[in-house]
Design a protein around this motif. Structure first.
Motif, PDB file in Angstrom:
ATOM      1  N   MET A 175      69.377  97.559   6.350  1.00  0.00           N
ATOM      2  CA  MET A 175      70.250  98.320   5.474  1.00  0.00           C
ATOM      3  C   MET A 175      69.826  99.779   5.345  1.00  0.00           C
ATOM      4  O   MET A 175      70.581 100.608   4.852  1.00  0.00           O
ATOM      5  CB  MET A 175      70.237  97.693   4.067  1.00  0.00           C
ATOM      6  N   ALA A 176      68.632 100.118   5.770  1.00  0.00           N
ATOM      7  CA  ALA A 176      67.998 101.370   5.382  1.00  0.00           C
ATOM      8  C   ALA A 176      68.714 102.630   5.841  1.00  0.00           C
ATOM      9  O   ALA A 176      68.612 103.668   5.203  1.00  0.00           O
ATOM     10  CB  ALA A 176      66.558 101.396   5.893  1.00  0.00           C
ATOM     11  N   ASN A 177      69.445 102.580   6.968  1.00  0.00           N
ATOM     12  CA  ASN A 177      70.043 103.808   7.492  1.00  0.00           C
ATOM     13  C   ASN A 177      71.338 104.191   6.795  1.00  0.00           C
ATOM     14  O   ASN A 177      71.851 105.279   6.994  1.00  0.00           O
ATOM     15  CB  ASN A 177      70.304 103.671   9.003  1.00  0.00           C
ATOM     16  N   TYR A 178      71.853 103.325   5.934  1.00  0.00           N
ATOM     17  CA  TYR A 178      73.190 103.549   5.387  1.00  0.00           C
ATOM     18  C   TYR A 178      73.259 104.749   4.456  1.00  0.00           C
ATOM     19  O   TYR A 178      74.241 105.475   4.447  1.00  0.00           O
ATOM     20  CB  TYR A 178      73.671 102.288   4.663  1.00  0.00           C
ATOM     21  N   GLN A 179      72.218 104.965   3.668  1.00  0.00           N
ATOM     22  CA  GLN A 179      72.228 106.050   2.693  1.00  0.00           C
ATOM     23  C   GLN A 179      71.551 107.312   3.220  1.00  0.00           C
ATOM     24  O   GLN A 179      71.297 108.249   2.472  1.00  0.00           O
ATOM     25  CB  GLN A 179      71.524 105.597   1.410  1.00  0.00           C
ATOM     26  N   SER A 180      71.291 107.369   4.523  1.00  0.00           N
ATOM     27  CA  SER A 180      70.532 108.496   5.083  1.00  0.00           C
ATOM     28  C   SER A 180      71.191 109.844   4.838  1.00  0.00           C
ATOM     29  O   SER A 180      70.512 110.856   4.660  1.00  0.00           O
ATOM     30  CB  SER A 180      70.320 108.283   6.591  1.00  0.00           C
ATOM     31  N   ALA A 181      72.534 109.890   4.809  1.00  0.00           N
ATOM     32  CA  ALA A 181      73.241 111.152   4.614  1.00  0.00           C
ATOM     33  C   ALA A 181      72.971 111.744   3.245  1.00  0.00           C
ATOM     34  O   ALA A 181      73.118 112.948   3.040  1.00  0.00           O
ATOM     35  CB  ALA A 181      74.744 110.939   4.807  1.00  0.00           C
ATOM     36  N   PHE A 182      72.557 110.904   2.297  1.00  0.00           N
ATOM     37  CA  PHE A 182      72.354 111.371   0.919  1.00  0.00           C
ATOM     38  C   PHE A 182      70.896 111.285   0.494  1.00  0.00           C
ATOM     39  O   PHE A 182      70.581 111.460  -0.683  1.00  0.00           O
ATOM     40  CB  PHE A 182      73.214 110.526  -0.034  1.00  0.00           C
ATOM     41  N   MET A 183      70.000 111.020   1.448  1.00  0.00           N
ATOM     42  CA  MET A 183      68.612 110.749   1.104  1.00  0.00           C
ATOM     43  C   MET A 183      67.936 111.906   0.382  1.00  0.00           C
ATOM     44  O   MET A 183      67.263 111.725  -0.644  1.00  0.00           O
ATOM     45  CB  MET A 183      67.818 110.385   2.360  1.00  0.00           C
ATOM     46  N   ALA A 184      68.098 113.129   0.890  1.00  0.00           N
ATOM     47  CA  ALA A 184      67.407 114.273   0.295  1.00  0.00           C
ATOM     48  C   ALA A 184      67.797 114.460  -1.168  1.00  0.00           C
ATOM     49  O   ALA A 184      66.939 114.658  -2.033  1.00  0.00           O
ATOM     50  CB  ALA A 184      67.705 115.541   1.096  1.00  0.00           C
ATOM     51  N   SER A 185      69.087 114.377  -1.455  1.00  0.00           N
ATOM     52  CA  SER A 185      69.550 114.551  -2.832  1.00  0.00           C
ATOM     53  C   SER A 185      69.124 113.381  -3.713  1.00  0.00           C
ATOM     54  O   SER A 185      68.785 113.570  -4.888  1.00  0.00           O
ATOM     55  CB  SER A 185      71.076 114.696  -2.861  1.00  0.00           C
ATOM     56  N   SER A 186      69.131 112.184  -3.159  1.00  0.00           N
ATOM     57  CA  SER A 186      68.689 111.019  -3.913  1.00  0.00           C
ATOM     58  C   SER A 186      67.228 111.151  -4.319  1.00  0.00           C
ATOM     59  O   SER A 186      66.856 110.892  -5.464  1.00  0.00           O
ATOM     60  CB  SER A 186      68.888 109.734  -3.091  1.00  0.00           C
ATOM     61  N   VAL A 187      66.395 111.561  -3.375  1.00  0.00           N
ATOM     62  CA  VAL A 187      64.964 111.742  -3.648  1.00  0.00           C
ATOM     63  C   VAL A 187      64.755 112.867  -4.654  1.00  0.00           C
ATOM     64  O   VAL A 187      63.892 112.776  -5.541  1.00  0.00           O
ATOM     65  CB  VAL A 187      64.194 112.011  -2.341  1.00  0.00           C
ATOM     66  N   LYS A 188      65.543 113.918  -4.539  1.00  0.00           N
ATOM     67  CA  LYS A 188      65.432 115.043  -5.474  1.00  0.00           C
ATOM     68  C   LYS A 188      65.654 114.577  -6.913  1.00  0.00           C
ATOM     69  O   LYS A 188      64.875 114.889  -7.809  1.00  0.00           O
ATOM     70  CB  LYS A 188      66.453 116.125  -5.118  1.00  0.00           C
ATOM     71  N   PHE A 189      66.731 113.809  -7.119  1.00  0.00           N
ATOM     72  CA  PHE A 189      67.011 113.338  -8.469  1.00  0.00           C
ATOM     73  C   PHE A 189      65.967 112.323  -8.930  1.00  0.00           C
ATOM     74  O   PHE A 189      65.483 112.377 -10.069  1.00  0.00           O
ATOM     75  CB  PHE A 189      68.411 112.718  -8.548  1.00  0.00           C
ATOM     76  N   ALA A 190      65.606 111.385  -8.043  1.00  0.00           N
ATOM     77  CA  ALA A 190      64.615 110.368  -8.390  1.00  0.00           C
ATOM     78  C   ALA A 190      63.293 111.000  -8.805  1.00  0.00           C
ATOM     79  O   ALA A 190      62.647 110.555  -9.769  1.00  0.00           O
ATOM     80  CB  ALA A 190      64.402 109.430  -7.199  1.00  0.00           C
ATOM     81  N   SER A 191      62.883 112.046  -8.110  1.00  0.00           N
ATOM     82  CA  SER A 191      61.628 112.736  -8.432  1.00  0.00           C
ATOM     83  C   SER A 191      61.682 113.344  -9.829  1.00  0.00           C
ATOM     84  O   SER A 191      60.696 113.320 -10.575  1.00  0.00           O
ATOM     85  CB  SER A 191      61.350 113.834  -7.400  1.00  0.00           C
ATOM     86  N   LYS A 192      62.830 113.866 -10.186  1.00  0.00           N
ATOM     87  CA  LYS A 192      62.982 114.485 -11.502  1.00  0.00           C
ATOM     88  C   LYS A 192      62.963 113.434 -12.612  1.00  0.00           C
ATOM     89  O   LYS A 192      62.458 113.695 -13.714  1.00  0.00           O
ATOM     90  CB  LYS A 192      64.258 115.321 -11.542  1.00  0.00           C
ATOM     91  N   VAL A 193      63.502 112.258 -12.330  1.00  0.00           N
ATOM     92  CA  VAL A 193      63.458 111.172 -13.309  1.00  0.00           C
ATOM     93  C   VAL A 193      62.008 110.784 -13.592  1.00  0.00           C
ATOM     94  O   VAL A 193      61.581 110.702 -14.751  1.00  0.00           O
ATOM     95  CB  VAL A 193      64.252 109.947 -12.809  1.00  0.00           C
ATOM     96  N   GLU A 194      61.243 110.544 -12.530  1.00  0.00           N
ATOM     97  CA  GLU A 194      59.853 110.135 -12.711  1.00  0.00           C
ATOM     98  C   GLU A 194      59.018 111.246 -13.341  1.00  0.00           C
ATOM     99  O   GLU A 194      58.096 110.982 -14.115  1.00  0.00           O
ATOM    100  CB  GLU A 194      59.262 109.687 -11.373  1.00  0.00           C
ATOM    101  N   GLU A 195      59.337 112.480 -13.032  1.00  0.00           N
ATOM    102  CA  GLU A 195      58.644 113.621 -13.642  1.00  0.00           C
ATOM    103  C   GLU A 195      58.873 113.647 -15.149  1.00  0.00           C
ATOM    104  O   GLU A 195      57.954 113.894 -15.928  1.00  0.00           O
ATOM    105  CB  GLU A 195      59.138 114.923 -13.010  1.00  0.00           C
ATOM    106  N   GLN A 196      60.100 113.378 -15.562  1.00  0.00           N
ATOM    107  CA  GLN A 196      60.418 113.332 -16.990  1.00  0.00           C
ATOM    108  C   GLN A 196      59.661 112.200 -17.678  1.00  0.00           C
ATOM    109  O   GLN A 196      59.079 112.392 -18.757  1.00  0.00           O
ATOM    110  CB  GLN A 196      61.923 113.136 -17.179  1.00  0.00           C
TER     111      GLN A 196
END
Length: 266
Positions: A175-196
């Motif tokens: 399943m891993a390649n399906y969200q590849s087009a949005f990976m950078a933005s997903s990681v960006k938001f996820a990082s901010k959640v964990e930072e908070q």
């Protein structure tokens, strides 16, 4: 010669398996302009699927719903022009496939799925936020397998998910390649959640991880799954089941959203 032949056959089989996975949909119109106009909020589990249970009886599906409703209410207040869509706003069971469909039909620009974690070690505590991707540890795989096992309660799940087996490691990896087009933005938001979580509320953070979650597999936008804490830990159960804890979790998600939106729309 046999080794080379075996390697070739293995490579060819892998290519065939990956080719069987549909390509991700085109990014939404607003995403192409880097505008965050619509957000889809998903409270994990619910209804006949209570999710994991705390030692004192707290149900994941009910805890996540309270958090999501708080996030949505405050986002509507702080961003009047932002469209907030819920996959569920009551204690009902919604199939994983339909949650992604709701996000896609509403042309959402960000998908946030909120969950509570579980572990056999009752002392385990802390937060972690997942994006779609390959499993780097057995722990990541186990979390994904547990969250994905809800499809066993759905009718005709083998047809809906093209024969996906929630107990199979290979099925998750495919399943891993399906969200590849949005990976950078997903990681960006996820990082901010964990930072908070870590910097603002002093929660123990396990950081951003990758795993194959069905609920974000077919979403056509940046998507994350947030494990807000271990409901199986008595202390975290009390925190997550309290108004204070739910308010702080909502605060962290909203704080991350504000920073993400500001960066994306520059």
């Amino acid at each position: 010669m046999f080794t080379v032949l075996r390697a070739f056959v293995g490579f060819a089989l892998t290519c065939l398996l990956i080719a069987a996975i549909p390509s991700p949909p085109e990014p939404t119109r607003s995403a192409k302009r880097n505008l965050v106009k619509t957000i889809c909020l998903d409270a994990g589990h619910g209804g006949k699927d209570p999710g994991c249970l705390g030692p004192k009886g707290a149900q994941e599906g009910k805890v996540t719903l309270k958090i999501i409703l708080e996030v949505g209410k405050r986002l509507k207040s702080e961003f009047p022009d932002l469209k907030v869509v819920y996959t569920r706003d009551t204690d009902d069971f919604i199939e994983l496939n339909e949650r992604a469909n709701i996000a896609n039909r509403s042309r959402s620009d960000l998908f946030i799925s909120v969950h509570c974690n579980a572990a056999t070690n009752k002392a385990a505590y802390g937060t972690e936020t997942y994006t779609m991707g390959l499993h780097k540890t057995d722990g990541n795989l186990n979390v994904a397998k547990r969250e994905n096992s809800v499809i066993l309660q759905e009718k005709d799940y083998q047809t809906t998910y093209n024969g996906f087996d929630p107990s199979s490691p290979l099925a998750h990896i495919m399943m891993a390649n399906y969200q590849s087009a949005f990976m950078a933005s997903s990681v960006k938001f996820a990082s901010k959640v964990e930072e908070q979580f870590a910097k603002v509320y002093n929660r123990k953070s396990f950081g951003v991880k990758q795993a194959g979650f069905l609920v974000i597999w077919r979403t056509a936008m940046p998507s994350v799954l947030i494990e807000t804490g271990f409901l199986t830990n008595p202390e975290e159960e009390g925190y997550l089941n309290s108004e204070k804890g739910q308010s702080e979790v909502a605060d962290a998600i909203i704080g991350a959203f504000k920073k993400y939106k500001e960066e994306i729309e520059k």
